[in-house]
Design a protein around this motif. Structure first.
Motif, PDB file in Angstrom:
ATOM      1  N   ASN A   1       0.640  11.591  15.279  1.00  0.00           N
ATOM      2  CA  ASN A   1       0.780  10.795  14.064  1.00  0.00           C
ATOM      3  C   ASN A   1      -0.125   9.571  14.193  1.00  0.00           C
ATOM      4  OD1 ASN A   1       1.608   9.186  11.982  1.00  0.00           O
ATOM      5  ND2 ASN A   1       3.771   9.648  12.229  1.00  0.00           N
TER       6      ASN A   1
ATOM      7  N   LEU B   1      -0.284   6.785  12.717  1.00  0.00           N
ATOM      8  CA  LEU B   1       0.398   5.480  12.745  1.00  0.00           C
ATOM      9  C   LEU B   1       0.859   5.143  14.155  1.00  0.00           C
ATOM     10  CD1 LEU B   1       2.626   5.375   9.588  1.00  0.00           C
ATOM     11  CD2 LEU B   1       1.108   3.613  10.358  1.00  0.00           C
TER      12      LEU B   1
ATOM     13  N   ALA C   1      -5.997   0.224   6.591  1.00  0.00           N
ATOM     14  CA  ALA C   1      -6.634   0.448   5.286  1.00  0.00           C
ATOM     15  C   ALA C   1      -7.355   1.791   5.277  1.00  0.00           C
ATOM     16  CB  ALA C   1      -7.604  -0.683   4.973  1.00  0.00           C
ATOM     17  N   ILE C   2      -8.039   2.095   6.389  1.00  0.00           N
ATOM     18  CA  ILE C   2      -8.716   3.395   6.486  1.00  0.00           C
ATOM     19  C   ILE C   2      -7.693   4.519   6.422  1.00  0.00           C
ATOM     20  CG2 ILE C   2      -9.999   4.882   8.064  1.00  0.00           C
ATOM     21  CD1 ILE C   2     -11.512   2.465   8.968  1.00  0.00           C
TER      22      ILE C   2
ATOM     23  N   VAL D   1      -4.769   4.513   4.928  1.00  0.00           N
ATOM     24  CA  VAL D   1      -4.279   4.679   3.564  1.00  0.00           C
ATOM     25  C   VAL D   1      -5.302   5.434   2.722  1.00  0.00           C
ATOM     26  CG1 VAL D   1      -3.679   3.436   1.468  1.00  0.00           C
ATOM     27  CG2 VAL D   1      -2.748   2.709   3.634  1.00  0.00           C
TER      28      VAL D   1
ATOM     29  N   PHE E   1      -5.174   9.000   3.688  1.00  0.00           N
ATOM     30  CA  PHE E   1      -3.971   9.658   3.183  1.00  0.00           C
ATOM     31  C   PHE E   1      -4.106   9.981   1.705  1.00  0.00           C
ATOM     32  CE2 PHE E   1       0.393   9.680   1.568  1.00  0.00           C
ATOM     33  CZ  PHE E   1       0.946  10.594   2.430  1.00  0.00           C
ATOM     34  N   ARG E   2      -4.820   9.127   0.967  1.00  0.00           N
ATOM     35  CA  ARG E   2      -5.034   9.404  -0.451  1.00  0.00           C
ATOM     36  C   ARG E   2      -5.827  10.678  -0.641  1.00  0.00           C
ATOM     37  NH1 ARG E   2      -7.284   4.053  -2.390  1.00  0.00           N
ATOM     38  NH2 ARG E   2      -5.446   2.722  -2.548  1.00  0.00           N
ATOM     39  N   LYS E   3      -6.819  10.898   0.212  1.00  0.00           N
ATOM     40  CA  LYS E   3      -7.662  12.086   0.073  1.00  0.00           C
ATOM     41  C   LYS E   3      -6.981  13.331   0.611  1.00  0.00           C
ATOM     42  CE  LYS E   3     -12.568  10.875   0.060  1.00  0.00           C
ATOM     43  NZ  LYS E   3     -12.732  11.087  -1.360  1.00  0.00           N
ATOM     44  N   ARG E   4      -6.334  13.211   1.786  1.00  0.00           N
ATOM     45  CA  ARG E   4      -5.893  14.398   2.507  1.00  0.00           C
ATOM     46  C   ARG E   4      -4.392  14.631   2.506  1.00  0.00           C
ATOM     47  NH1 ARG E   4      -9.891  16.410   5.771  1.00  0.00           N
ATOM     48  NH2 ARG E   4     -11.849  15.973   4.735  1.00  0.00           N
ATOM     49  N   ARG E   5      -3.591  13.653   2.070  1.00  0.00           N
ATOM     50  CA  ARG E   5      -2.127  13.794   2.055  1.00  0.00           C
ATOM     51  C   ARG E   5      -1.567  14.041   3.445  1.00  0.00           C
ATOM     52  NH1 ARG E   5      -0.089  11.371  -1.797  1.00  0.00           N
ATOM     53  NH2 ARG E   5      -1.916  10.961  -2.989  1.00  0.00           N
TER      54      ARG E   5
ATOM     55  N   VAL F   1      -1.242  12.195   7.690  1.00  0.00           N
ATOM     56  CA  VAL F   1      -1.664  11.231   8.702  1.00  0.00           C
ATOM     57  C   VAL F   1      -1.665  11.879  10.081  1.00  0.00           C
ATOM     58  CG1 VAL F   1      -0.941   9.160   7.482  1.00  0.00           C
ATOM     59  CG2 VAL F   1       0.668  10.360   8.936  1.00  0.00           C
ATOM     60  N   TYR F   2      -1.605  13.220  10.120  1.00  0.00           N
ATOM     61  CA  TYR F   2      -1.570  13.900  11.410  1.00  0.00           C
ATOM     62  C   TYR F   2      -2.980  14.257  11.827  1.00  0.00           C
ATOM     63  CZ  TYR F   2       3.395  13.927  11.179  1.00  0.00           C
ATOM     64  OH  TYR F   2       4.688  13.513  11.138  1.00  0.00           O
TER      65      TYR F   2
ATOM     66  N   GLU G   1      -4.888  17.600  11.495  1.00  0.00           N
ATOM     67  CA  GLU G   1      -5.300  18.076  10.172  1.00  0.00           C
ATOM     68  C   GLU G   1      -6.475  17.273   9.628  1.00  0.00           C
ATOM     69  OE1 GLU G   1      -1.718  17.605   8.038  1.00  0.00           O
ATOM     70  OE2 GLU G   1      -0.626  18.987   9.335  1.00  0.00           O
TER      71      GLU G   1
ATOM     72  N   ALA H   1     -12.341  16.975   9.842  1.00  0.00           N
ATOM     73  CA  ALA H   1     -13.468  17.297   8.948  1.00  0.00           C
ATOM     74  C   ALA H   1     -14.814  17.122   9.627  1.00  0.00           C
ATOM     75  CB  ALA H   1     -13.408  16.427   7.700  1.00  0.00           C
TER      76      ALA H   1
ATOM     77  N   PHE I   1       2.561  -2.659   9.598  1.00  0.00           N
ATOM     78  CA  PHE I   1       2.942  -1.297   9.972  1.00  0.00           C
ATOM     79  C   PHE I   1       4.076  -0.786   9.086  1.00  0.00           C
ATOM     80  CE2 PHE I   1       0.916  -1.655  14.247  1.00  0.00           C
ATOM     81  CZ  PHE I   1       0.210  -0.496  14.158  1.00  0.00           C
TER      82      PHE I   1
ATOM     83  N   LEU J   1       3.259   5.260   2.777  1.00  0.00           N
ATOM     84  CA  LEU J   1       2.823   6.641   2.961  1.00  0.00           C
ATOM     85  C   LEU J   1       3.982   7.614   2.864  1.00  0.00           C
ATOM     86  CD1 LEU J   1       0.198   6.416   5.808  1.00  0.00           C
ATOM     87  CD2 LEU J   1      -0.072   6.169   3.379  1.00  0.00           C
TER      88      LEU J   1
ATOM     89  N   VAL K   1       5.719   9.278   5.034  1.00  0.00           N
ATOM     90  CA  VAL K   1       5.466  10.506   5.768  1.00  0.00           C
ATOM     91  C   VAL K   1       6.785  11.143   6.162  1.00  0.00           C
ATOM     92  CG1 VAL K   1       3.232   9.869   6.624  1.00  0.00           C
ATOM     93  CG2 VAL K   1       5.245   9.151   7.855  1.00  0.00           C
TER      94      VAL K   1
ATOM     95  N   VAL L   1     -11.556  -4.483   4.258  1.00  0.00           N
ATOM     96  CA  VAL L   1     -10.268  -3.939   3.822  1.00  0.00           C
ATOM     97  C   VAL L   1     -10.197  -3.883   2.305  1.00  0.00           C
ATOM     98  CG1 VAL L   1      -7.822  -4.458   3.734  1.00  0.00           C
ATOM     99  CG2 VAL L   1      -9.005  -4.555   5.878  1.00  0.00           C
TER     100      VAL L   1
ATOM    101  N   ILE M   1     -12.374  -0.948   1.247  1.00  0.00           N
ATOM    102  CA  ILE M   1     -11.795   0.365   1.561  1.00  0.00           C
ATOM    103  C   ILE M   1     -10.582   0.631   0.672  1.00  0.00           C
ATOM    104  CG2 ILE M   1     -10.610   1.671   3.350  1.00  0.00           C
ATOM    105  CD1 ILE M   1     -12.334   0.203   5.370  1.00  0.00           C
TER     106      ILE M   1
ATOM    107  N   SER N   1     -11.941   9.251  -6.010  1.00  0.00           N
ATOM    108  CA  SER N   1     -10.965   9.492  -4.958  1.00  0.00           C
ATOM    109  C   SER N   1      -9.541   9.354  -5.461  1.00  0.00           C
ATOM    110  CB  SER N   1     -11.176   8.499  -3.814  1.00  0.00           C
ATOM    111  OG  SER N   1     -10.800   7.221  -4.235  1.00  0.00           O
TER     112      SER N   1
ATOM    113  N   ALA O   1      -9.607  16.105  -3.880  1.00  0.00           N
ATOM    114  CA  ALA O   1     -10.704  15.272  -3.442  1.00  0.00           C
ATOM    115  C   ALA O   1     -12.025  15.950  -3.796  1.00  0.00           C
ATOM    116  CB  ALA O   1     -10.620  15.062  -1.937  1.00  0.00           C
TER     117      ALA O   1
ATOM    118  N   GLN P   1     -15.393  20.885   2.019  1.00  0.00           N
ATOM    119  CA  GLN P   1     -16.400  21.661   2.749  1.00  0.00           C
ATOM    120  C   GLN P   1     -15.931  23.097   2.878  1.00  0.00           C
ATOM    121  OE1 GLN P   1     -17.446  19.782   6.338  1.00  0.00           O
ATOM    122  NE2 GLN P   1     -18.017  17.900   5.356  1.00  0.00           N
TER     123      GLN P   1
END
Lengths: 101, 177
Positions: free
Chosen positions: A28, A30, A79-80, A82, A85-89, A91-92, A95, A98, B68, B75, B77, B158, B161, B168, B173, B177
């Motif tokens: 994970n 996080l 921030a990266i 997040v 996660f927006r693109k790929r859904r 945080v593991y 997965e 790319a 955090f 998220l 998760v 930040v 990003i 996006s 997305a 690829q």
């Protein structure tokens, strides 16, 4: 008995080991960031211990700058995360391969 | 007394850190991370670095943990994803962890190599905020400026990003690829 520098260095080393093992066994992203923070904390502890026992100020000030950099690093990293996660859904990290091959 | 406090705080720190990397729930991990940071701050107090202990509590146990927790909440998760365990990582983790722990124990055994004063004999140097300020604004002026630039750049990065761009924001997305 009185405390010497090696007690503090051992605690620092064990904390670093815990953070490193966590970095290797978890997937994970996080938790991986939390492990990075643990390792930075371990290094901070070693620096403060050396600063105290050699009675020089440099270690303390270096820890100050490390804390600054760590705060900036966590902000950018999360921030990266997040944005990812927006693109790929997810945080593991297994997965998020790319860039592999 | 100081010895007892040292062992108490270091044991708390190490146990909390060990639980951080083993727990499944990210919220629990963040909470235990607070305990780890507070324990490290207490060790800083034992070492006489009072200002750094305050900074540690404010920045790490305050700001970083809030960040955090905010991300965990954002998220959302799923907590317990039971896949097959990460076998290569597990093997590497156990191996490297054993090596690092062995190194720490050897360092402890060879502690006499450091011919330094003990905690009771040595004088704390970073105790006062005044000494920090004098050093920071005389000897370490350039690093202070660089840290300021770094924080500015991190803030801009930040913001950039985190800005939601048009391509996006969709569910699919555009980059595949």
């Amino acid at each position: 008995m009185t405390l010497g520098i090696h007690e503090f260095l051992m605690v620092s080393g064990l904390l670093f080991a815990i953070g490193f093992v966590g970095l290797l066994i978890r997937r994970n992203a996080l938790i991986l960031f939390m492990c990075l923070e643990l390792m930075l904390n371990a290094v901070n502890l070693a620096l403060v211990a050396f600063s105290r026992f050699t009675e020089t100020m440099g270690g303390n000030l270096f820890v100050f700058f490390i804390i600054t950099v760590a705060a900036a690093e966590v902000a950018v990293g999360l921030a990266i995360l997040v944005a990812l996660f927006r693109k790929r859904r997810s945080v593991y990290v297994q997965e998020l391969g790319a860039l592999k091959n | 007394m100081v010895d007892f406090l040292f062992y108490l705080f270091s044991l708390t720190t190490l146990l909390a850190a060990g639980t951080v990397i083993l727990t499944r729930n990210p919220i629990n991990a963040a909470m235990l991370l607070i305990l780890t940071f507070v324990g490290t701050g207490a060790l800083f107090v034992l070492l006489g670095a009072y200002f750094l202990a305050a900074v540690q509590l404010a920045v790490y146990a305050g700001a970083v943990i809030v960040l955090f927790l905010f991300i965990v909440m954002l998220l959302d998760v799923e907590t317990a994803r039971s896949g097959k365990p990460n076998y290569p990582g597990l093997v590497a983790g156990i191996g490297v962890g054993a090596l690092l722990v062995a190194g720490a124990l050897v360092l402890y055994k060879r502690g006499d190599y450091f011919t330094l004063a003990t905690l009771r004999e040595s004088v704390p140097v970073g105790a006062s905020t005044r000494s920090f300020g004098v050093e920071l604004f005389t000897t370490y002026m350039l690093p202070v400026q660089l840290a300021g630039v770094l924080l500015l750049i991190a803030m801009l990065g930040v913001i950039h990003i985190g800005k939601r761009t048009r391509d996006s924001s969709g569910e699919e997305a555009s980059h595949r690829q």
